[in-house]
Design a protein around this motif. Structure first.
Motif, PDB file in Angstrom:
ATOM      1  N   ALA A   1      -8.957-109.701  22.398  1.00  0.00           N
ATOM      2  CA  ALA A   1      -8.082-110.522  21.639  1.00  0.00           C
ATOM      3  C   ALA A   1      -6.944-110.033  20.496  1.00  0.00           C
ATOM      4  CB  ALA A   1      -8.843-111.588  20.870  1.00  0.00           C
ATOM      5  N   ASP A   2      -7.412-108.761  20.450  1.00  0.00           N
ATOM      6  CA  ASP A   2      -6.348-107.887  19.584  1.00  0.00           C
ATOM      7  C   ASP A   2      -5.260-107.431  20.237  1.00  0.00           C
ATOM      8  OD1 ASP A   2      -7.993-108.188  17.193  1.00  0.00           O
ATOM      9  OD2 ASP A   2      -9.054-106.186  17.636  1.00  0.00           O
ATOM     10  N   GLU A   3      -4.134-107.092  19.578  1.00  0.00           N
ATOM     11  CA  GLU A   3      -3.060-106.393  20.159  1.00  0.00           C
ATOM     12  C   GLU A   3      -3.481-104.991  20.978  1.00  0.00           C
ATOM     13  OE1 GLU A   3      -2.525-104.761  16.012  1.00  0.00           O
ATOM     14  OE2 GLU A   3      -3.641-106.678  16.929  1.00  0.00           O
ATOM     15  N   VAL A   4      -2.651-104.492  21.637  1.00  0.00           N
ATOM     16  CA  VAL A   4      -2.741-103.276  22.182  1.00  0.00           C
ATOM     17  C   VAL A   4      -1.530-102.537  21.566  1.00  0.00           C
ATOM     18  CG1 VAL A   4      -3.057-101.908  24.280  1.00  0.00           C
ATOM     19  CG2 VAL A   4      -4.323-104.144  23.974  1.00  0.00           C
ATOM     20  N   ILE A   5      -1.763-101.525  21.082  1.00  0.00           N
ATOM     21  CA  ILE A   5      -0.740-100.380  20.853  1.00  0.00           C
ATOM     22  C   ILE A   5      -0.816 -99.343  21.362  1.00  0.00           C
ATOM     23  CG2 ILE A   5       0.532 -99.185  18.577  1.00  0.00           C
ATOM     24  CD1 ILE A   5      -0.526-101.535  16.724  1.00  0.00           C
ATOM     25  N   THR A   6       0.092 -98.925  22.142  1.00  0.00           N
ATOM     26  CA  THR A   6       0.321 -97.617  22.755  1.00  0.00           C
ATOM     27  C   THR A   6       1.415 -96.842  22.548  1.00  0.00           C
ATOM     28  OG1 THR A   6       1.603 -98.704  24.644  1.00  0.00           O
ATOM     29  CG2 THR A   6      -1.044 -98.284  24.937  1.00  0.00           C
ATOM     30  N   TYR A   7       1.297 -95.448  22.680  1.00  0.00           N
ATOM     31  CA  TYR A   7       2.599 -94.695  22.033  1.00  0.00           C
ATOM     32  C   TYR A   7       2.805 -94.032  23.389  1.00  0.00           C
ATOM     33  CZ  TYR A   7      -0.253 -90.602  21.788  1.00  0.00           C
ATOM     34  OH  TYR A   7      -1.170 -89.257  22.011  1.00  0.00           O
ATOM     35  N   SER A   8       3.878 -93.211  23.224  1.00  0.00           N
ATOM     36  CA  SER A   8       4.463 -92.189  24.329  1.00  0.00           C
ATOM     37  C   SER A   8       5.552 -91.350  23.490  1.00  0.00           C
ATOM     38  CB  SER A   8       5.249 -92.725  25.561  1.00  0.00           C
ATOM     39  OG  SER A   8       6.219 -93.274  25.153  1.00  0.00           O
ATOM     40  N   ILE A   9       5.730 -90.124  23.724  1.00  0.00           N
ATOM     41  CA  ILE A   9       6.531 -89.112  23.212  1.00  0.00           C
ATOM     42  C   ILE A   9       7.422 -88.475  24.272  1.00  0.00           C
ATOM     43  CG2 ILE A   9       6.881 -86.966  21.872  1.00  0.00           C
ATOM     44  CD1 ILE A   9       3.976 -87.657  20.669  1.00  0.00           C
ATOM     45  N   ASN A  10       8.606 -88.704  23.916  1.00  0.00           N
ATOM     46  CA  ASN A  10       9.838 -88.090  24.814  1.00  0.00           C
ATOM     47  C   ASN A  10      10.704 -87.312  23.922  1.00  0.00           C
ATOM     48  OD1 ASN A  10      11.652 -87.866  26.916  1.00  0.00           O
ATOM     49  ND2 ASN A  10      12.004 -90.134  27.118  1.00  0.00           N
TER      50      ASN A  10
ATOM     51  N   LYS B   1       4.701 -99.359  21.702  1.00  0.00           N
ATOM     52  CA  LYS B   1       4.826-100.591  22.342  1.00  0.00           C
ATOM     53  C   LYS B   1       3.474-101.574  21.881  1.00  0.00           C
ATOM     54  CE  LYS B   1       4.809-102.717  26.927  1.00  0.00           C
ATOM     55  NZ  LYS B   1       4.877-102.378  28.508  1.00  0.00           N
ATOM     56  N   GLN B   2       3.671-102.603  21.314  1.00  0.00           N
ATOM     57  CA  GLN B   2       2.558-103.679  21.018  1.00  0.00           C
ATOM     58  C   GLN B   2       2.575-104.817  21.913  1.00  0.00           C
ATOM     59  OE1 GLN B   2       3.422-104.977  16.891  1.00  0.00           O
ATOM     60  NE2 GLN B   2       1.319-104.976  16.441  1.00  0.00           N
ATOM     61  N   VAL B   3       1.413-105.044  22.602  1.00  0.00           N
ATOM     62  CA  VAL B   3       1.412-106.319  23.183  1.00  0.00           C
ATOM     63  C   VAL B   3       0.200-107.119  22.933  1.00  0.00           C
ATOM     64  CG1 VAL B   3       1.011-106.980  25.752  1.00  0.00           C
ATOM     65  CG2 VAL B   3       2.188-104.789  25.491  1.00  0.00           C
ATOM     66  N   TYR B   4       0.512-108.259  22.585  1.00  0.00           N
ATOM     67  CA  TYR B   4      -0.459-109.349  22.208  1.00  0.00           C
ATOM     68  C   TYR B   4      -1.279-109.655  23.179  1.00  0.00           C
ATOM     69  CZ  TYR B   4       2.228-108.842  17.711  1.00  0.00           C
ATOM     70  OH  TYR B   4       2.543-108.099  16.640  1.00  0.00           O
ATOM     71  N   SER B   5      -2.401-110.706  23.036  1.00  0.00           N
ATOM     72  CA  SER B   5      -3.224-110.999  24.203  1.00  0.00           C
ATOM     73  C   SER B   5      -2.369-112.306  24.868  1.00  0.00           C
ATOM     74  CB  SER B   5      -4.439-111.470  23.395  1.00  0.00           C
ATOM     75  OG  SER B   5      -4.077-112.764  22.464  1.00  0.00           O
ATOM     76  N   ASP B   6      -1.415-112.698  24.376  1.00  0.00           N
ATOM     77  CA  ASP B   6      -0.386-113.927  25.240  1.00  0.00           C
ATOM     78  C   ASP B   6       0.379-113.158  26.068  1.00  0.00           C
ATOM     79  OD1 ASP B   6       1.396-113.094  23.362  1.00  0.00           O
ATOM     80  OD2 ASP B   6       1.739-115.174  22.745  1.00  0.00           O
TER      81      ASP B   6
END
Length: 119
Positions: free
Chosen positions: A87-96, A103-108
């Protein structure tokens, strides 16, 4: 019999900056007020900021699991859990190049993106 050695953790050299950016995005604060306390040998970064309105200290710790940034509060009176519940948000990273993208994506399914300059 030789003593078993702990597996060496390969610490991302940008971990401190990734954690500072995660704190800034998560708490809606300016990246410039985030301070890195340390990055430990186990690959955990410790970041804090002083809230401008009342000068109270707020701290988190971060680690990386692949492209995912895992974080937990790290205040003396409230060390929180790692944000790894479905149920927690998912935070992913990328380096360019010299840009760090979070990028932060919530469960909804809603979410947020942020870009920071790497040093």
């Amino acid at each position: 019999m030789p003593e078993a050695q702990a597996a060496k953790v390969d610490v991302n050299p940008q971990l401190g900056q990734i954690c500072k950016a995660t704190a800034a995005m998560t708490f809606g604060r300016d990246y410039k007020i985030m301070k890195l306390d340390k990055v430990d040998p186990d690959g955990i970064a410790y970041v804090y900021y002083n809230r401008p309105s009342d000068n109270t200290r707020w701290a988190i710790k971060c680690r990386l699991e692949g492209e995912r940034v895992m974080w937990a509060s790290d205040n003396p009176d409230s060390t929180g859990r790692w944000r790894n519940n479905p149920a927690d948000e998912v935070i992913t990273y990328s380096i360019n190049g010299k840009k760090l993208n979070l990028k932060q994506v919530y469960s909804d399914g809603s979410g947020d993106n942020a870009t920071y300059d790497l040093k």
